[in-house]
Design an enzyme around this catalytic site. Structure first.
Site, PDB file in Angstrom:
ATOM      1  N   GLU A 273       0.706  -0.999   0.164  1.00 53.44           N
ATOM      2  CA  GLU A 273       0.030  -0.563  -0.675  1.00 53.44           C
ATOM      3  C   GLU A 273       0.553   0.969  -0.248  1.00 53.44           C
ATOM      4  O   GLU A 273       0.564   2.383   0.864  1.00 53.44           O
ATOM      5  CB  GLU A 273      -1.314  -0.034   1.400  1.00 53.44           C
ATOM      6  CG  GLU A 273      -1.712  -1.449   1.092  1.00 53.44           C
ATOM      7  CD  GLU A 273      -2.982  -0.699   2.448  1.00 53.44           C
ATOM      8  OE1 GLU A 273      -3.969  -1.419   2.417  1.00 53.44           O
ATOM      9  OE2 GLU A 273      -2.601  -0.901   3.908  1.00 53.44           O
ATOM     10  N   PRO A 274       0.835   1.877  -0.826  1.00 55.72           N
ATOM     11  CA  PRO A 274       2.372   2.516  -0.760  1.00 55.72           C
ATOM     12  C   PRO A 274       1.463   4.402  -0.989  1.00 55.72           C
ATOM     13  O   PRO A 274       0.619   3.880  -2.258  1.00 55.72           O
ATOM     14  CB  PRO A 274       3.593   2.087  -2.106  1.00 55.72           C
ATOM     15  CG  PRO A 274       2.928   1.607  -3.204  1.00 55.72           C
ATOM     16  CD  PRO A 274       1.614   0.711  -2.144  1.00 55.72           C
ATOM     17  N   ARG A 312       1.776  20.147   6.610  1.00 56.12           N
ATOM     18  CA  ARG A 312       3.210  19.001   7.040  1.00 56.12           C
ATOM     19  C   ARG A 312       4.236  19.809   8.455  1.00 56.12           C
ATOM     20  O   ARG A 312       4.116  19.362   8.739  1.00 56.12           O
ATOM     21  CB  ARG A 312       3.996  18.441   5.675  1.00 56.12           C
ATOM     22  CG  ARG A 312       2.800  17.901   5.264  1.00 56.12           C
ATOM     23  CD  ARG A 312       3.332  16.592   3.829  1.00 56.12           C
ATOM     24  NE  ARG A 312       4.640  15.399   5.220  1.00 56.12           N
ATOM     25  CZ  ARG A 312       5.473  15.245   5.155  1.00 56.12           C
ATOM     26  NH1 ARG A 312       6.237  16.910   4.366  1.00 56.12           N
ATOM     27  NH2 ARG A 312       6.363  15.011   5.434  1.00 56.12           N
ATOM     28  N   CYS A 346      -2.396  34.435   9.571  1.00 51.62           N
ATOM     29  CA  CYS A 346      -1.745  34.652  10.619  1.00 51.62           C
ATOM     30  C   CYS A 346      -1.772  34.454  11.558  1.00 51.62           C
ATOM     31  O   CYS A 346      -2.413  34.278  12.705  1.00 51.62           O
ATOM     32  CB  CYS A 346      -2.665  36.013  10.729  1.00 51.62           C
ATOM     33  SG  CYS A 346      -2.558  37.848   9.628  1.00 51.62           S
TER      34      CYS A 346
END
Lengths: 419, 419
Positions: A273-274, A312, A346
Site C-alpha cells: 500500500e505505497p 506538513r 496570521c
C-alpha cells in the site's frame, strides 16, 4: 528520483517550464509529474515482480482524480480509508476487486456502500467493527470479505503522529484479539476472513521495523496454519520513506530483497500500500515571493502559499526543500542568509521552511516547495478564507489543469445568512 | 460563560436539545449559540464603554457568515486577514469603515480591492508592504489609510504557534523601523498613517504581557508626539484567553480595568480585535461514538469526527472538554477508565482528547467536544476525502442550518480526469 530538474538554471517538470505554468495558472500551484508517479509505481512493481503483488495506492496521500486514474490505468489497486475515497475510486473506474478499505472509524453507510460495490476486502481494526460488518452484510444478504489488521506492537521510528504499529496507537488488533477472532469465525455471519493486514507507520526509512513486524506476523500465520486456519492474503501496508532532505531511505529493491524471502515462505498473495513513495517526490508547490523582511533576529521570505495549502511543516515539523524556479539566484551566493520562508496566514505556525541558507529574493520571484506530492493538497484547508490552490499534471511536454483553483463563491456556496 | 447546559441530564444549546439537532442534521455537526456570541461581544463592549472602542471581530476565528452577520448587526467591526475574508465581510454588508486588514502577505489584488471598497485601514506588517500599498494607491489615485503594526518584542506565554509579538515572529515591525517610517511618511505617496497596531498572540490568560506591550507602545506614542507626529488610532489587537480546561483567564472587566487608564491617557480612538473570546465557548462539535476498543495500553473511544473537522488537538495539543449529550453516562461512574477519544482518520495524530476519565459509552452515543467555536470549522479540511461538517446556529428555541454538510460531489467538482 524525480522529474523536476534545472535546464539552463530554469526549473522544469518533465519537459515543461514550471515558471510557464505559474504564469498561466498563477500561484500557489501544485504541479505533479506523471512520469515520476509511474516511475515510482513501476519501481515497486518490478522489485516485487517475483511475487506479482497487488499494489494498492494509498488514496489519502494524494486523492487527485487524475493521479488515481494514471495509476489505475496501469494496473494499480487502491487503498481507501473512507466513503469519500470510495467515491473517488469509482469515479476513476477502479476495479472494486482491487480496492482494500482500512479505517478505525468505518460508519455503517460506508460499510454498506463498500459491500454493495464488491471491494476486495476490509481491513478490520477492532472486534466491534467486525461485528458491525457482519451485521450489515447479513442484512444485505451478501458476503463481506475482510483481513484482520494486526497491530504488531513495533516502534517504527518516525514522527509520533504517523507511527501506527504500537499498542499506544488506535490501529489494528493485538495478536490475542486476532486469535479470538479466528477461533470464533463462525460467530461472524456473512463474513469471510481472507488474511492479515499490517501497517506500522509512514515515512519509515529502514527495513528493520518492517522486518520485525513481518516476522511477528508470519509467526502468527504459522500458528494459525497449525490450528488448521488457512489464509489467502497478506497485506503488508505502506510506509516506505522518501528523501525530503538527507535521508537515505531504503530503495524499493532493497526493501524487496529484505522482505521477499519471508513473504515467499508464507505462500500468500501479497498486497502493498505505497502512497508517499509513489507521489511524495512527484509533486511540488509553487509559490511567489511577496515580501522580504529583515528583523534583528532573522530574515523572513514572505510567500503567497501558507499552512492552509501545505500543513506538513507546521503539523509534523516536516522538512521541504526550497528551490527557486530560476536557479541563478542560488548561484549568486553573495547575499546568502539564514531565512525563514513563511506564508501569509496570521499565526506563527504558518511557515514552509525555517533556518535555510537562502539568497535575497526579489519580490515576485518564484519558489518551488519540493516533495509536496503526498499529504499536500489532500490536507489543504480554507483557513483564513483562502482558496485552495489549482493542481496541474505534467505529461512530457504537455500539461493539464486537473483541478481548478477555488473561487470565492466556492467558499460560501453552502452557507446561508441568518442574523 | 456559555449557553450549553444540561436540562434533566440532556445537553441543551440555549433552549434546543443538542441531541435533537444531531438527529436532524446528523454528525459530525458544529452547533453555535447566538446568545453566547452576543453575550461575549457585549461583555467586552461594556467593559470598555468608557472609551467607546471599535470592536472588530477576528473573522479567521470563525468565518461563518451568520456569525459575522450577528455581530455586524450589533455594531461590531471586522478584523480581516485576506481577500476571502473581505468578500465574507461584504456578503454580510459590514460597514467598510469598520474593517481593519492585517496580514504579512497581502497581495496586490487584495490590497487594491480593499482600497477600492474603502476599509478603515490596513495594519502594515513590513516596510516593503507599505511601499506596495503606496504604489497601488497611487495607481488607483486613492488614499490608503494604514496603521503600523508594532512588534513590541514581548513573550505572550502561550503556544509557540500563536505567540506573535516577539522578534522571532514574522509579524509587525520593530520600533526602529516604525520610527523610520514615521519620519519618512512623505515618501509613501497616497498613504495616510493613522496610528499603531499591536497583537502579541492568542489565548493569553493574564494581563501582564498585554500591559508590558502596551506600555512600550505608549512610550513610542509619546516619543512620536514630541516629534510632532499625532495619531488617531490605537489598535490593541485580540488575544484574550478563554476557559478550555482549568484556566482562570482574566475577564473582560479585569482586562479593561488593567488597560483602561493607559489607553485613556493616549487620547486615541481604540480598536479591539477579539475572536476566540467571543466565539470560542459559543460553539461545540457534536460527534457520535462508532466503536469502543480496549487494548492492553488504553481504551479508545472511536468517534465520527476527526482532525479534518477539528485540528486544534493535533496541531496545538489543545485541550477540549468531552461531554456526553446524555449526562447520565457520566453519573454512572462505575465503568470510568482513562480513555483516548479518537477520530476515523488514518494517522495517530487524529485525536480529540487524550487520557480522559470517561465511562464506557455505547456505540451511537453522542458526545460534545466543547469550546470548538473558534478555530474549529474555519480550519477544517477534506483530508481523507471527508466532507466537512454542517453548521447550525441556535437562537433561543429556534435553530438554523447556516452551512450545509458538503456532499461528495462538492469534493471533486473542480477536478477533471486526465489519465
Amino acid at each position: 528520483m524525480h522529474d523536476f530538474h534545472y535546464v539552463d538554471n530554469r526549473l522544469f517538470c518533465e519537459d515543461v517550464s514550471v515558471a510557464q505554468l505559474a504564469k498561466k495558472f498563477s500561484t500557489p500551484l501544485y504541479v505533479y509529474s506523471r512520469r515520476t508517479v509511474l516511475d515510482h509505481y513501476l519501481k515497486i512493481k518490478r522489485a516485487f515482480s517475483a511475487l506479482k503483488p497487488l499494489i494498492c495506492f494509498s488514496v489519502k496521500s494524494n486523492s487527485n482524480l487524475s493521479i488515481l486514474k494514471t495509476l489505475v490505468a496501469h494496473g494499480a489497486g487502491l487503498d481507501i480509508v473512507s466513503g469519500g475515497e470510495l467515491r473517488r475510486a469509482l469515479r476513476v473506474k477502479a476495479d472494486p476487486k482491487k480496492i482494500v478499505y482500512a479505517s478505525v472509524g468505518k460508519t455503517r453507510p460506508e460499510i454498506e456502500e463498500a459491500i454493495r460495490c464488491g471491494i476486495l476486502f476490509f481491513n478490520i481494526e477492532s472486534l466491534q467493527e467486525l461485528g458491525v460488518i457482519s451485521e450489515v452484510a447479513t442484512r444485505l444478504k451478501k458476503e463481506a470479505r475482510v483481513c484482520i489488521r494486526i497491530n504488531p506492537d513495533i516502534e517504527a521510528y518516525t514522527h509520533r503522529y504517523i507511527t501506527t504499529g504500537t499498542l499506544e496507537s488506535k490501529f489494528g488488533v493485538d495478536f490475542q484479539t486476532a486469535r479470538i477472532i479466528f477461533l470464533n469465525q463462525e460467530n461472524f455471519k456473512c463474513v469471510r476472513i481472507l488474511g492479515l493486514h499490517m501497517h506500522i507507520g509512514s515515512q519509515i526509512t529502514q527495513s528493520g521495523p518492517f522486518l520485525s513486524a513481518l516476522k511477528k506476523v508470519c509467526g502468527f500465520i504459522d500458528e494459525l496454519k497449525k490450528m488448521g486456519i488457512g489464509l489467502q492474503w497478506l497485506n503488508i501496508g505502506g510506509g516506505l520513506g522518501i528523501i525530503y532532505r538527507q535521508e537515505q531511505p531504503q530503495t524499493a529493491d532493497e526493501y524487496a530483497r529484505a522482505v521477499l524471502p519471508i513473504l515467499k515462505k508464507t505462500g500468500l498473495k501479497i498486497i502493498l500500500e505505497p502512497g508517499r513513495f509513489i507521489v511524495g517526490n512527484a509533486g511540488i508547490l509553487v509559490t511567489q515571493v511577496l515580501y522580504n523582511k529583515d528583523t534583528r533576529a532573522r530574515r523572513f521570505v514572505i510567500v503567497d502559499a501558507g499552512m492552509n495549502d501545505l500543513v506538513r511543516p507546521s503539523l509534523y515539523d516536516a522538512y521541504h526543500e526550497i528551490c527557486p524556479l530560476d536557479n541563478r539566484r542560488m548561484l549568486s551566493s553573495g547575499s546568502m542568509k539564514l531565512s525563514d520562508v513563511v506564508g501569509p496566514i496570521c499565526e506563527s505556525g504558518d511557515f514552509l521552511a525555517k533556518d535555510r541558507l537562502l539568497p535575497l529574493f526579489d519580490n515576485g520571484d518564484l519558489l518551488a516547495v519540493m516533495g509536496a506530492g503526498a499529504y499536500g493538497f489532500s490536507m489543504a484547508s480554507n483557513y483564513n478564507s483562502r482558496r485552495r490552490p489549482a493542481e496541474v499534471l505534467v505529461k512530457g511536454n504537455r500539461y493539464y489543469l486537473v483541478r481548478s483553483r477555488e473561487d470565492f463563491d466556492d467558499l460560501t456556496r453552502l452557507e446561508r445568512i441568518v442574523g
